[in-house]
Design a protein around this motif. Structure first.
Motif, mmCIF file in Angstrom:
data_model
loop_
_atom_site.group_PDB
_atom_site.id
_atom_site.type_symbol
_atom_site.label_atom_id
_atom_site.label_comp_id
_atom_site.label_asym_id
_atom_site.label_seq_id
_atom_site.Cartn_x
_atom_site.Cartn_y
_atom_site.Cartn_z
ATOM 1 N N GLU A 37 1.769 1.986 -3.419
ATOM 2 C CA GLU A 37 0.805 2.826 -4.225
ATOM 3 C C GLU A 37 0.686 4.289 -3.948
ATOM 4 O OE1 GLU A 37 -3.065 0.524 -3.739
ATOM 5 O OE2 GLU A 37 -2.015 -1.439 -4.286
ATOM 6 N N ASP A 84 -5.216 3.277 3.139
ATOM 7 C CA ASP A 84 -4.811 1.978 2.899
ATOM 8 C C ASP A 84 -3.560 1.491 4.161
ATOM 9 O OD1 ASP A 84 -6.701 1.320 1.413
ATOM 10 O OD2 ASP A 84 -5.615 1.278 -0.440
ATOM 11 N N GLU A 109 -4.947 5.989 -0.554
ATOM 12 C CA GLU A 109 -3.855 5.100 -0.483
ATOM 13 C C GLU A 109 -3.227 5.297 0.960
ATOM 14 O OE1 GLU A 109 -3.560 2.839 -2.327
ATOM 15 O OE2 GLU A 109 -4.726 3.525 -4.172
ATOM 16 N N GLU A 139 0.853 -1.201 0.176
ATOM 17 C CA GLU A 139 0.083 0.078 -0.093
ATOM 18 C C GLU A 139 0.885 1.155 -0.088
ATOM 19 O OE1 GLU A 139 -3.037 0.034 -0.931
ATOM 20 O OE2 GLU A 139 -3.363 -2.096 -0.463
HETATM 21 MG MG LIG Z 1 -4.415 0.665 -2.260
#
Ligand SMILES: [Mg+2]
Length: 115
Positions: A39, A69, A66, A36
């Motif tokens: 990302e 996340d 993100e 994550e």
């Molecule tokens: Mg993500």
């Protein structure tokens, strides 16, 4: 209830409703956390500081997702490993303050062992 506890509670509910705990070993949660984080990085890859300033104006929601996340995995790991992230953060900041005293490091990006 603190914001951290409230978000953790909601994350646990999301996970429990889907019976996903069975997949959440510390190793796989750590992997997910890093994935994550990458990302988040993808949003900024190859952009100059000026380009990022423009980009973030229209992509704040996507970057926020993100980051959320990343937080999801941080809070889940802390829950499962019985780590109080609030206390851990405070302790770590105290350590950082000692490692990087203002008088020595103000305005400097050097690592503590390189100065
Ligand atoms: Mg993500």
């Amino acid at each position: 209830m603190s914001d951290i506890k409230e978000i953790t509670k909601r994350i646990l509910k999301l996970r429990d409703e889907r019976d996903w705990k069975q997949f959440h070993t510390p190793k796989d949660m750590a992997l997910s956390l890093v994935l994550e984080a990458t990302e988040v990085m993808e949003h900024f890859q190859w952009k100059t500081r000026e380009e990022v300033e423009e980009y973030i104006k229209t992509h704040k929601d996507e970057v926020g997702e993100e980051l959320a996340d990343v937080l999801y995995w941080v809070l889940l790991m802390c829950h499962d490993l019985d780590i109080d992230i609030y206390e851990a953060s405070l302790k770590k900041m105290e350590k950082s303050k000692k490692k990087y005293p203002v008088e020595k490091f103000k305005g400097r990006a050097d690592k503590y062992d390189k100065l």
